[in-house]
Design a protein around this motif. Structure first.
Motif, PDB file in Angstrom:
ATOM      1  N   ARG A  11      23.924  24.672  28.471  1.00  0.00           N
ATOM      2  CA  ARG A  11      24.276  23.967  27.246  1.00  0.00           C
ATOM      3  C   ARG A  11      25.018  22.702  27.624  1.00  0.00           C
ATOM      4  O   ARG A  11      26.132  22.773  28.142  1.00  0.00           O
ATOM      5  N   PRO A  12      24.427  21.541  27.391  1.00  0.00           N
ATOM      6  CA  PRO A  12      25.084  20.290  27.794  1.00  0.00           C
ATOM      7  C   PRO A  12      26.291  19.971  26.918  1.00  0.00           C
ATOM      8  O   PRO A  12      26.339  20.340  25.736  1.00  0.00           O
ATOM      9  N   ARG A  13      27.238  19.273  27.499  1.00  0.00           N
ATOM     10  CA  ARG A  13      28.384  18.800  26.733  1.00  0.00           C
ATOM     11  C   ARG A  13      27.964  17.653  25.838  1.00  0.00           C
ATOM     12  O   ARG A  13      27.037  16.903  26.146  1.00  0.00           O
ATOM     13  N   ARG A  14      28.676  17.480  24.735  1.00  0.00           N
ATOM     14  CA  ARG A  14      28.382  16.372  23.838  1.00  0.00           C
ATOM     15  C   ARG A  14      28.580  15.031  24.539  1.00  0.00           C
ATOM     16  O   ARG A  14      27.863  14.072  24.275  1.00  0.00           O
ATOM     17  N   ALA A  15      29.578  14.967  25.415  1.00  0.00           N
ATOM     18  CA  ALA A  15      29.826  13.721  26.144  1.00  0.00           C
ATOM     19  C   ALA A  15      28.628  13.358  27.016  1.00  0.00           C
ATOM     20  O   ALA A  15      28.270  12.181  27.152  1.00  0.00           O
ATOM     21  N   SER A  16      27.987  14.362  27.621  1.00  0.00           N
ATOM     22  CA  SER A  16      26.799  14.103  28.440  1.00  0.00           C
ATOM     23  C   SER A  16      25.672  13.540  27.591  1.00  0.00           C
ATOM     24  O   SER A  16      24.979  12.594  27.985  1.00  0.00           O
ATOM     25  N   VAL A  17      25.478  14.138  26.418  1.00  0.00           N
ATOM     26  CA  VAL A  17      24.420  13.677  25.517  1.00  0.00           C
ATOM     27  C   VAL A  17      24.672  12.238  25.092  1.00  0.00           C
ATOM     28  O   VAL A  17      23.780  11.380  25.136  1.00  0.00           O
ATOM     29  N   ALA A  18      25.910  11.959  24.662  1.00  0.00           N
ATOM     30  CA  ALA A  18      26.249  10.611  24.204  1.00  0.00           C
ATOM     31  C   ALA A  18      26.064   9.584  25.320  1.00  0.00           C
ATOM     32  O   ALA A  18      25.545   8.479  25.096  1.00  0.00           O
ATOM     33  N   ALA A  19      26.457   9.943  26.539  1.00  0.00           N
ATOM     34  CA  ALA A  19      26.337   9.017  27.665  1.00  0.00           C
ATOM     35  C   ALA A  19      24.881   8.752  27.996  1.00  0.00           C
ATOM     36  O   ALA A  19      24.495   7.610  28.299  1.00  0.00           O
ATOM     37  N   TRP A  20      24.052   9.789  27.944  1.00  0.00           N
ATOM     38  CA  TRP A  20      22.623   9.612  28.232  1.00  0.00           C
ATOM     39  C   TRP A  20      21.970   8.710  27.192  1.00  0.00           C
ATOM     40  O   TRP A  20      21.179   7.823  27.517  1.00  0.00           O
ATOM     41  N   VAL A  21      22.290   8.927  25.935  1.00  0.00           N
ATOM     42  CA  VAL A  21      21.729   8.112  24.866  1.00  0.00           C
ATOM     43  C   VAL A  21      22.169   6.656  25.013  1.00  0.00           C
ATOM     44  O   VAL A  21      21.367   5.722  24.844  1.00  0.00           O
ATOM     45  N   LEU A  22      23.442   6.424  25.347  1.00  0.00           N
ATOM     46  CA  LEU A  22      23.941   5.060  25.516  1.00  0.00           C
ATOM     47  C   LEU A  22      23.239   4.340  26.655  1.00  0.00           C
ATOM     48  O   LEU A  22      23.063   3.119  26.608  1.00  0.00           O
ATOM     49  N   TYR A  23      22.831   5.089  27.671  1.00  0.00           N
ATOM     50  CA  TYR A  23      22.145   4.428  28.785  1.00  0.00           C
ATOM     51  C   TYR A  23      20.818   3.827  28.325  1.00  0.00           C
ATOM     52  O   TYR A  23      20.388   2.792  28.845  1.00  0.00           O
ATOM     53  N   LEU A 129      16.688  13.184  33.905  1.00  0.00           N
ATOM     54  CA  LEU A 129      17.951  13.801  33.480  1.00  0.00           C
ATOM     55  C   LEU A 129      17.877  14.393  32.075  1.00  0.00           C
ATOM     56  O   LEU A 129      18.832  15.039  31.629  1.00  0.00           O
ATOM     57  N   LEU A 130      16.771  14.191  31.369  1.00  0.00           N
ATOM     58  CA  LEU A 130      16.672  14.698  29.996  1.00  0.00           C
ATOM     59  C   LEU A 130      16.960  16.196  29.901  1.00  0.00           C
ATOM     60  O   LEU A 130      17.707  16.623  29.004  1.00  0.00           O
ATOM     61  N   PRO A 131      16.415  17.047  30.785  1.00  0.00           N
ATOM     62  CA  PRO A 131      16.745  18.471  30.681  1.00  0.00           C
ATOM     63  C   PRO A 131      18.222  18.782  30.928  1.00  0.00           C
ATOM     64  O   PRO A 131      18.700  19.844  30.516  1.00  0.00           O
ATOM     65  N   ASP A 132      18.944  17.890  31.585  1.00  0.00           N
ATOM     66  CA  ASP A 132      20.369  18.116  31.836  1.00  0.00           C
ATOM     67  C   ASP A 132      21.237  17.828  30.617  1.00  0.00           C
ATOM     68  O   ASP A 132      22.379  18.262  30.556  1.00  0.00           O
ATOM     69  N   VAL A 133      20.724  17.072  29.675  1.00  0.00           N
ATOM     70  CA  VAL A 133      21.511  16.712  28.500  1.00  0.00           C
ATOM     71  C   VAL A 133      20.937  17.330  27.234  1.00  0.00           C
ATOM     72  O   VAL A 133      21.292  16.929  26.118  1.00  0.00           O
ATOM     73  N   SER A 134      20.046  18.323  27.389  1.00  0.00           N
ATOM     74  CA  SER A 134      19.412  18.940  26.235  1.00  0.00           C
ATOM     75  C   SER A 134      19.041  20.374  26.558  1.00  0.00           C
ATOM     76  O   SER A 134      19.121  20.816  27.709  1.00  0.00           O
ATOM     77  N   THR A 135      18.650  21.081  25.534  1.00  0.00           N
ATOM     78  CA  THR A 135      18.053  22.404  25.679  1.00  0.00           C
ATOM     79  C   THR A 135      16.620  22.310  25.159  1.00  0.00           C
ATOM     80  O   THR A 135      16.265  21.328  24.499  1.00  0.00           O
ATOM     81  N   PRO A 136      15.801  23.307  25.407  1.00  0.00           N
ATOM     82  CA  PRO A 136      14.450  23.234  24.852  1.00  0.00           C
ATOM     83  C   PRO A 136      14.427  23.036  23.343  1.00  0.00           C
ATOM     84  O   PRO A 136      13.503  22.422  22.813  1.00  0.00           O
ATOM     85  N   ALA A 188      27.340   7.007  31.432  1.00  0.00           N
ATOM     86  CA  ALA A 188      26.377   7.890  32.092  1.00  0.00           C
ATOM     87  C   ALA A 188      26.842   8.242  33.497  1.00  0.00           C
ATOM     88  O   ALA A 188      26.648   9.373  33.963  1.00  0.00           O
ATOM     89  N   PHE A 189      27.457   7.279  34.192  1.00  0.00           N
ATOM     90  CA  PHE A 189      27.949   7.538  35.543  1.00  0.00           C
ATOM     91  C   PHE A 189      29.051   8.598  35.529  1.00  0.00           C
ATOM     92  O   PHE A 189      29.168   9.397  36.464  1.00  0.00           O
ATOM     93  N   VAL A 190      29.869   8.585  34.497  1.00  0.00           N
ATOM     94  CA  VAL A 190      31.088   9.387  34.465  1.00  0.00           C
ATOM     95  C   VAL A 190      30.902  10.714  33.737  1.00  0.00           C
ATOM     96  O   VAL A 190      31.410  11.752  34.166  1.00  0.00           O
ATOM     97  N   TRP A 191      30.164  10.692  32.637  1.00  0.00           N
ATOM     98  CA  TRP A 191      30.158  11.843  31.734  1.00  0.00           C
ATOM     99  C   TRP A 191      28.956  12.751  31.842  1.00  0.00           C
ATOM    100  O   TRP A 191      29.021  13.901  31.395  1.00  0.00           O
ATOM    101  N   ILE A 192      27.825  12.260  32.373  1.00  0.00           N
ATOM    102  CA  ILE A 192      26.667  13.153  32.458  1.00  0.00           C
ATOM    103  C   ILE A 192      26.940  14.227  33.503  1.00  0.00           C
ATOM    104  O   ILE A 192      27.190  13.945  34.669  1.00  0.00           O
TER     105      ILE A 192
END
Length: 415
Positions: A11-23, A129-136, A188-192
């Protein structure tokens, strides 16, 4: 700390999701600001360079990307980490962008090529990295959100250029774009936080092994059902999408009779529809699966192309506005669904390597699409409307190729 559910699934953290989207927003500032909008104008209008210089430089950069993409993907698979390579690729692109228009044409062409390579190799790692910031259950939604936010990066790039160009010139614009890329990429560097992946035994593939890695990646892909067919289909519809994007303003003005103001509004409408299409498609992917959504995206693009052809043949300019609606929504939906489709087909231990192939077909399409347009419109003398119709056949071909590709998750794909 990573989070898991009671059954041990990621289960990814919300911070990881937000950082991936911002990238996605971050790298769009380069894609539109440098690649599509300002570098060509600086080279040709400001410095008196030639079209062929930009074309040759871009083709050289694309050939390097084609060679390196499977290698960088395989390297991240072997090491078990992706974010460090995302950092390196991004910093290469940012540094090269900041140096554009500093020392003249030849150095700037070199930096443009370096930046382009950094941008595209970073995109390989980013997509993997998409599977790292999401679930199926959330993969489509997050992919679609990233695409939609990426279009905000287009607006940001244009805003930076509009503010800095008349005040400080092109060099300042490129530094502003580089800074924006860096600022929005740092999260993305820090939070993913990546899922734990073991490092493989043995030595990681070296740079000299890049050609062999590319060949081996295609061999591996041929052993997994649907992967090669998906990549062929992706090449066909990406070829059409990229070429229409490149020539849409020319077609609107010269074939549909749009004014400059109308052309700008058409582009804005297309961006808005693409962003909305990405968000809606992302949610639909989680409910219906990426295959159905991608098929719908292709049909939407066909509607957009048919509207453009109809408007050009009949002279009914109002029909041309459907280009932005159908085409824009279809493009956003395609980008939101196809990388999720790729994760469904790919075993976890080959995710980076296969996303390298995913990048390769996109780069081939970037090169061959405009050549196809030029062949039909100019060399054969059939005109732009015929060229647009020919691109429609590419999308129909993609739909045919993808017809038998299932989006049932690969048995080796982990959550």
């Amino acid at each position: 700390m990573r989070e898991t559910d009671p059954e041990g699934d990621w289960r990814p953290r919300r911070a990881s999701v937000a950082a991936w989207v911002l990238y996605d927003l971050a790298n769009t500032t380069f894609a539109l600001g440098v690649g599509s909008r300002y570098f060509g104008l600086w080279l040709i209008e400001e410095r008196g360079g030639a079209d062929w210089q930009l074309s040759v430089t871009t083709m050289i950069a694309m050939l390097v990307v084609i060679l390196l993409s499977p290698w960088i993907g395989a390297l991240t698979d072997h090491i078990g980490r992706r974010v460090p390579y995302l950092v390196v690729s991004t910093l290469i692109c940012v540094g090269a962008t900041a140096l554009l228009a500093t020392w003249g044409i030849v150095p700037s062409l070199v930096f443009y090529a370096i930046g382009t390579v950094g941008f595209h190799t970073g995109a390989v790692v980013y997509d993997a990295l998409l599977p790292d910031v999401s679930t199926p259950a959330t993969r489509g939604r997050i992919s679609g959100l990233g695409v939609a936010i990426g279009y905000a990066g287009s607006a940001l790039a244009l805003g930076i250029g509009a503010y800095l160009l008349p005040r400080a010139g092109y060099a300042a614009v490129f530094r502003g774009l580089a800074l924006a890329f860096l600022v929005f990429a740092v999260p993305a560097f820090v939070w993913i936080l990546e899922r734990p992946r073991p490092r493989r035994a043995g030595l990681a593939p070296g740079l000299l092994a890049a050609p062999a890695t590319m060949i081996d990646a295609w061999r591996q892909a041929s052993r997994h059902p649907g992967v090669v067919r998906f990549l062929v289909g992706r090449f066909l519809y990406t070829d059409a999408i990229n070429t229409v994007f490149l020539f849409n303003a020319v077609f609107a003005k010269l074939e549909l009779g749009f004014t400059d103001a109308q052309t700008d509004r058409l582009a804005l409408l297309g961006i808005l529809c693409a962003g909305l299409g990405a968000v809606i498609a992302g949610r639909a992917v989680d409910r219906l699966g990426p295959r159905r959504v991608l098929n719908a995206a292709l049909y939407s693009q066909i509607v957009g192309l048919a509207a453009a052809i109809t408007a050009a043949l009949t002279g009914v300019q109002a029909v041309g506005w459907l280009v932005a609606v159908g085409g824009g929504a279809g493009i956003g939906a395609a980008w939101a669904s196809d990388r999720v489709f790729m994760t469904r087909l790919t075993p976890e231990h080959l995710l980076g390597e296969f996303f390298g192939l995913y990048a390769i077909v996109g780069r081939f399409a970037t090169v061959l699409g405009p050549l196809t347009w030029a062949l039909v419109a100019d060399t054969l003398g059939l005109g732009r409307t015929a060229a647009l119709a020919f691109l429609g056949l590419f999308i129909v071909g993609a739909r045919f190729v993808l017809q038998t590709v299932s989006d049932t998750p690969h048995p080796e794909v982990t959550a």
